[in-house]
Design a protein around this motif. Structure first.
Motif, mmCIF file in Angstrom:
data_model
loop_
_atom_site.group_PDB
_atom_site.id
_atom_site.type_symbol
_atom_site.label_atom_id
_atom_site.label_comp_id
_atom_site.label_asym_id
_atom_site.label_seq_id
_atom_site.Cartn_x
_atom_site.Cartn_y
_atom_site.Cartn_z
ATOM 1 N N SER A 54 0.848 -1.176 0.000
ATOM 2 C CA SER A 54 0.000 0.000 0.000
ATOM 3 C C SER A 54 0.888 1.232 0.000
ATOM 4 O O SER A 54 1.668 1.442 0.905
ATOM 5 N N GLY A 55 0.808 1.982 -1.053
ATOM 6 C CA GLY A 55 1.596 3.203 -1.143
ATOM 7 C C GLY A 55 2.812 3.083 -2.021
ATOM 8 O O GLY A 55 3.242 4.054 -2.640
ATOM 9 N N GLY A 56 3.403 1.893 -2.084
ATOM 10 C CA GLY A 56 4.509 1.671 -3.001
ATOM 11 C C GLY A 56 5.865 2.170 -2.563
ATOM 12 O O GLY A 56 6.788 2.254 -3.383
ATOM 13 N N THR A 57 6.042 2.509 -1.294
ATOM 14 C CA THR A 57 7.362 2.948 -0.836
ATOM 15 C C THR A 57 8.364 1.816 -0.994
ATOM 16 O O THR A 57 8.083 0.671 -0.650
ATOM 17 N N THR A 58 9.521 2.158 -1.537
ATOM 18 C CA THR A 58 10.535 1.135 -1.780
ATOM 19 C C THR A 58 11.758 1.342 -0.894
ATOM 20 O O THR A 58 12.055 2.465 -0.467
#
Length: 123
Positions: A54-58
């Motif tokens: 959720s959100g795609g923070t890497t």
């Protein structure tokens, strides 16, 4: 039951690029994050990178952050959730079996693993 399947490994030369894919299937597909790990012969498994679903923070390890990238695809078909590892500027030391992993919601750590895909980089 979540199932993970990696693909995209192979034999390449130093400086080449590869993109690994990991398809996560199974319902419900409720994961906190997806990660990539690798294990070279005779070495411990190491964290490569991860992406919050959720959100795609890497997040990427220092050894690869300037060369690798992680992304995800959340299609309408819940059986085709895919995470990618784009690997550029490959080096012989990147040679390893690469594993995809899922940190399911409710678990304390990565608790589902794929079978791995071999990446071999020749000099």
């Amino acid at each position: 039951q979540v199932r993970l399947e990696e693909s995209g490994g192979g034999l390449v030369q130093a400086g080449d690029s590869l993109r690994l894919s990991c398809v996560g299937s199974g319902r419900p597909f409720r994961v906190y994050s997806m990660g990539w790990f690798r294990q070279a012969p005779g070495k411990e498994r190491e964290f490569v990178g991860s992406i919050r679903w959720s959100g795609g923070t890497t997040y990427l390890s220092d050894s690869v952050k300037d060369r690798f990238a992680i992304s995800r695809d959340i299609p309408r078909n819940p059986d085709k959730n895919t995470v990618y590892l784009q690997m550029n500027g490959l080096k012989p030391e990147d040679t390893a079996v690469y594993y995809c992993a899922a940190h399911r919601i409710g678990a304390s750590e990565y608790d589902m693993w794929g079978q791995g895909t071999q990446v071999t980089v020749s000099s």
